[in-house]
Design an enzyme around this catalytic site. Structure first.
Site, PDB file in Angstrom:
ATOM      1  N   GLU A  66     -27.768   4.033  14.193  1.00  0.00           N
ATOM      2  CA  GLU A  66     -28.627   2.789  14.782  1.00  0.00           C
ATOM      3  C   GLU A  66     -29.464   3.581  15.593  1.00  0.00           C
ATOM      4  OE1 GLU A  66     -26.917   0.363  17.748  1.00  0.00           O
ATOM      5  OE2 GLU A  66     -27.836  -1.466  16.911  1.00  0.00           O
ATOM      6  N   GLU A  77     -19.794  -7.908  20.337  1.00  0.00           N
ATOM      7  CA  GLU A  77     -20.906  -8.087  19.644  1.00  0.00           C
ATOM      8  C   GLU A  77     -21.354  -6.486  19.785  1.00  0.00           C
ATOM      9  OE1 GLU A  77     -23.090 -11.522  20.547  1.00  0.00           O
ATOM     10  OE2 GLU A  77     -21.345 -12.804  19.429  1.00  0.00           O
ATOM     11  N   LYS A  83     -22.575  -9.402  34.273  1.00  0.00           N
ATOM     12  CA  LYS A  83     -22.963  -8.127  34.627  1.00  0.00           C
ATOM     13  C   LYS A  83     -24.178  -7.659  33.590  1.00  0.00           C
ATOM     14  CE  LYS A  83     -23.064  -4.050  34.123  1.00  0.00           C
ATOM     15  NZ  LYS A  83     -24.356  -3.422  33.708  1.00  0.00           N
ATOM     16  N   CYS A  99     -30.562  -6.109  17.373  1.00  0.00           N
ATOM     17  CA  CYS A  99     -29.251  -5.673  16.987  1.00  0.00           C
ATOM     18  C   CYS A  99     -29.193  -6.225  15.202  1.00  0.00           C
ATOM     19  CB  CYS A  99     -27.947  -6.500  17.705  1.00  0.00           C
ATOM     20  SG  CYS A  99     -28.162  -8.219  17.741  1.00  0.00           S
TER      21      CYS A  99
HETATM   22  P1  NAD Z   1     -24.747  -0.333  26.103  1.00  0.00           P
HETATM   23  O1  NAD Z   1     -23.552  -0.509  25.460  1.00  0.00           O
HETATM   24  O2  NAD Z   1     -25.198   0.908  26.601  1.00  0.00           O
HETATM   25  O3  NAD Z   1     -24.791  -1.389  27.457  1.00  0.00           O
HETATM   26  C1  NAD Z   1     -24.435  -2.637  27.256  1.00  0.00           C
HETATM   27  C2  NAD Z   1     -23.811  -3.295  28.742  1.00  0.00           C
HETATM   28  O4  NAD Z   1     -22.588  -2.670  29.091  1.00  0.00           O
HETATM   29  C3  NAD Z   1     -24.638  -3.038  29.959  1.00  0.00           C
HETATM   30  O5  NAD Z   1     -24.482  -4.049  31.010  1.00  0.00           O
HETATM   31  C4  NAD Z   1     -24.005  -1.766  30.414  1.00  0.00           C
HETATM   32  O6  NAD Z   1     -24.085  -1.564  31.999  1.00  0.00           O
HETATM   33  C5  NAD Z   1     -22.597  -2.126  30.355  1.00  0.00           C
HETATM   34  N1  NAD Z   1     -21.631  -0.906  30.272  1.00  0.00           N
HETATM   35  C6  NAD Z   1     -21.947   0.306  30.009  1.00  0.00           C
HETATM   36  N2  NAD Z   1     -20.593   1.132  30.047  1.00  0.00           N
HETATM   37  C7  NAD Z   1     -19.876   0.316  30.508  1.00  0.00           C
HETATM   38  C8  NAD Z   1     -18.439   0.308  30.827  1.00  0.00           C
HETATM   39  N3  NAD Z   1     -17.762   1.614  30.809  1.00  0.00           N
HETATM   40  N4  NAD Z   1     -17.558  -0.700  31.356  1.00  0.00           N
HETATM   41  C9  NAD Z   1     -18.273  -1.860  31.145  1.00  0.00           C
HETATM   42  N5  NAD Z   1     -19.517  -2.007  30.962  1.00  0.00           N
HETATM   43  C10 NAD Z   1     -20.300  -1.024  30.658  1.00  0.00           C
HETATM   44  O7  NAD Z   1     -25.821  -1.181  25.288  1.00  0.00           O
HETATM   45  P2  NAD Z   1     -27.308  -1.127  25.425  1.00  0.00           P
HETATM   46  O8  NAD Z   1     -28.144   0.014  25.140  1.00  0.00           O
HETATM   47  O9  NAD Z   1     -27.595  -2.080  26.801  1.00  0.00           O
HETATM   48  O10 NAD Z   1     -27.651  -2.146  24.071  1.00  0.00           O
HETATM   49  C11 NAD Z   1     -28.062  -1.863  22.903  1.00  0.00           C
HETATM   50  C12 NAD Z   1     -26.883  -2.061  21.986  1.00  0.00           C
HETATM   51  O11 NAD Z   1     -26.389  -3.258  21.936  1.00  0.00           O
HETATM   52  C13 NAD Z   1     -27.106  -1.681  20.438  1.00  0.00           C
HETATM   53  O12 NAD Z   1     -26.415  -1.179  20.019  1.00  0.00           O
HETATM   54  C14 NAD Z   1     -27.202  -3.114  19.834  1.00  0.00           C
HETATM   55  O13 NAD Z   1     -27.089  -3.300  18.539  1.00  0.00           O
HETATM   56  C15 NAD Z   1     -26.348  -3.702  20.568  1.00  0.00           C
HETATM   57  N6  NAD Z   1     -26.398  -5.135  20.439  1.00  0.00           N
HETATM   58  C16 NAD Z   1     -25.477  -6.011  19.503  1.00  0.00           C
HETATM   59  C17 NAD Z   1     -25.792  -7.353  19.486  1.00  0.00           C
HETATM   60  C18 NAD Z   1     -24.861  -7.995  18.649  1.00  0.00           C
HETATM   61  O14 NAD Z   1     -24.906  -9.516  18.673  1.00  0.00           O
HETATM   62  N7  NAD Z   1     -24.067  -7.532  17.770  1.00  0.00           N
HETATM   63  C19 NAD Z   1     -26.873  -7.967  20.264  1.00  0.00           C
HETATM   64  C20 NAD Z   1     -27.722  -7.248  20.871  1.00  0.00           C
HETATM   65  C21 NAD Z   1     -27.506  -5.955  21.247  1.00  0.00           C
END
Ligand code: NAD
Length: 509
Positions: free
Chosen positions: A389, A256, A181, A290
């Site tokens: 962040e 992650e 997804k 990230c």
């Molecule tokens: P997000 O948490 O908003 O969304 C991530 C994914 O989760 C999307 O596909 C979204 O549609 C899905 N999602 C949202 N709500 C959900 C739910 N209730 N159930 C299932 N899926 C759901 O994150 P974002 O804004 O897309 O990405 C940015 C974040 O990702 C930052 O916090 C960044 O640090 C983190 N990140 C972490 C790493 C790592 O390896 N630690 C790597 C890249 C990004």
């Protein structure tokens, strides 16, 4: 300059076919440089997720993928890597249009790494270690590794293609099947990954994509009883929500999550290299990274000089259209994210920090989600800009008096993903690296990954590790087999009056 592809339609990919969503509803994906639509994307629902999971389950329970030799799976993963290489320009172009990340960074960094993910795990899959535990003369005990089943893979919008391959490659290498997804703000390149995997001739149902929003497509995937594990990359709060939703079906999770990683610069460091790495680490990928070193902790004795040079360099970073090879910083992913990041400029100044450069819409770029890269000085670690962040091109600078204070400040945050430190003293390098609360520490280096090492964070930055054989601990189960080699004694129960059972060996749970 490359030509833009036409607005395209993006469907789900289920059981080897591109299909519309059951509801027929779509949403638009925007070009961050113009905020005009570049694609109409299927908005997945629980029904689409149900179909994709059924396909993945069937492919796992009945199909050839988990049953074929590791060498045959490795050959398929190599085919995927070769196809990514062959289509690298096109994938990079689509990714650039969808995310606003500079084309050069995607083409030279992200896409080769995506192919490398498949090649690396192709090699790993033929080398999964097992153990034997012989009990002389009585038993031969040994472990085998079996794929865990159907994986739900949920990914964020920053560097989507690379991050998707970072999950898909080990998942498939382990013999699992999956439903991906992708993030709703950057859905396009997942569709190209599906094209590549179809062309690589994987059995139908092994890899599926359901597009859509978190609440309507992600949540049903997490809650689905036939999904065994969820590998999630995204925000910390979303991770917590996903764990709550997956608890009823006892999911295994890999999380992650977010970060607020420090870079510590000691006065004895190679300050030129430290400056290069600090700028590279926080402003590449538009700061939407990230592991970004978004907090600079710098010794007070070199603070003014180091920060002076830093601010000068940051003010010269080239913000521009992402397709231009000269561009160093492109537009942020979405207008909502631009608002969120820009709000921190006001928040930081209200808290008393000094916005030393940037933080405004650049002149000459009136549309699109462009933001000048920002540096805050005079920051106190308790400020929101030092604790939260921001996930954009924003660096906060905090001076420290001595090593102990540097370590205390570095650790005084809820996250613990990465940390970077610069020193000319090897003893101090080791000492500080061990004291930092972070899943990954780089000494005198920017973030250069070795795919064999465990990737992941401590504290609110994540749970579990992926990378190398650590990925297989997530996507595989251990099965221990005990084979009797002789006629060891078995206690006899119910023999009547003649004999009492004795020697209750074998009463473990
Ligand atoms: P997000 O948490 O908003 O969304 C991530 C994914 O989760 C999307 O596909 C979204 O549609 C899905 N999602 C949202 N709500 C959900 C739910 N209730 N159930 C299932 N899926 C759901 O994150 P974002 O804004 O897309 O990405 C940015 C974040 O990702 C930052 O916090 C960044 O640090 C983190 N990140 C972490 C790493 C790592 O390896 N630690 C790597 C890249 C990004």
């Amino acid at each position: 300059m490359k030509t833009l592809p036409e607005v395209r339609t993006v469907q789900h990919f289920i059981n080897g076919e591109f299909v519309d969503g059951v509801s027929g509803r779509t949403f638009q994906s925007l070009n961050p440089a113009t905020n005009t639509p570049i694609a109409g994307v299927a908005a997945g629902t629980g029904e689409d997720v149900g179909r994709a999971v059924q396909a993945a389950r069937r492919a796992f329970d009945e199909g050839p993928w988990p049953r074929m030799s590791a060498a045959a799976r490795a050959r398929a993963l190599h085919r995927i890597a070769d196809l990514i290489d062959r289509r690298a320009d096109e994938i990079a172009l689509v990714e650039c249009l969808d995310t606003g990340i500079p084309y050069t960074q995607i083409r030279q960094g992200q896409i080769p790494r995506a192919a490398e993910n498949f090649r690396f795990f192709a090699e790993m899959t033929t080398q999964v270690p097992n153990a034997t535990y012989p009990v002389e003369g009585a038993f031969l005990n040994f472990t085998i590794r079996v794929p865990v089943g159907v994986a739900g893979l949920i990914t964020p919008w920053n560097t989507p293609f690379m991050l998707e391959t970072w999950k898909v490659a080990p998942c498939l290498a382990a013999g699992c099947t999956c439903v991906l997804k992708p993030a709703e703000w950057a859905p396009l390149s997942a569709s190209l990954l599906a094209e590549v995997i179809r062309e690589a001739d994987l059995p139908p149902g092994v890899f599926n994509v359901v597009q859509g929003f978190g609440e309507t497509a992600g949540a049903p995937l997490v809650a689905h009883a036939m999904v065994n594990v969820i590998s999630f990359t995204g925000e910390t709060t979303t991770g917590a929500e996903i764990m709550r939703n997956g608890a009823a079906t006892l999911k295994r999770f890999s999380m992650e999550l977010g970060g607020k990683s420090p870079v510590i610069v000691f006065p004895d460091a190679d300050l030129e290299r430290a400056l290069d790495a600090t700028i590279f680490g926080v402003y590449t990928l538009n700061g939407e990274r990230c592991t970004a070193n978004s907090r600079l902790l710098v010794d007070r004795r070199i603070h003014d000089d180091f920060v002076g040079k830093l601010v000068e360099r940051v003010a010269r970073l080239r913000v521009g259209v992402p397709m231009d090879p000269a561009t160093e910083i492109g537009p942020l992913i979405h207008p909502d994210h631009w608002e969120r990041v820009t709000a921190y400029m006001e928040i930081g100044q209200r808290e008393g920090a000094l916005l030393a450069t940037g933080g405004k819409r650049p002149a000459g770029l009136p549309v699109g989600n462009y933001l000048e890269p920002a540096v805050f000085t005079g920051v106190v670690n308790s400020m929101r800009i030092a604790q939260e962040e921001i996930f954009g091109p924003v660096l906060v600078v905090i001076p420290f008096e001595d090593e102990a204070e540097a370590v205390r400040l570095a650790n005084d945050v809820r996250y613990g993903l990465a940390a970077y430190l610069w020193t000319g003293d090897i003893t101090r390098g080791h000492r500080v690296a061990q004291a930092l609360e972070a899943g990954m520490v780089w000494v005198n280096s920017q973030n250069v990954r070795d795919l064999r090492t465990p990737f992941g964070g401590m504290k609110h930055s994540g749970i579990g590790r992926e990378g190398g054989h650590y990925s297989f601990d997530f996507y595989m189960e251990y099965k221990t087999i005990h084979v009797a080699q002789g006629t060891h004694r078995i206690p006899k129960m119910g023999p009547g009056e003649k004999e009492r059972p004795t020697g209750f060996r074998g009463l473990g749970c």
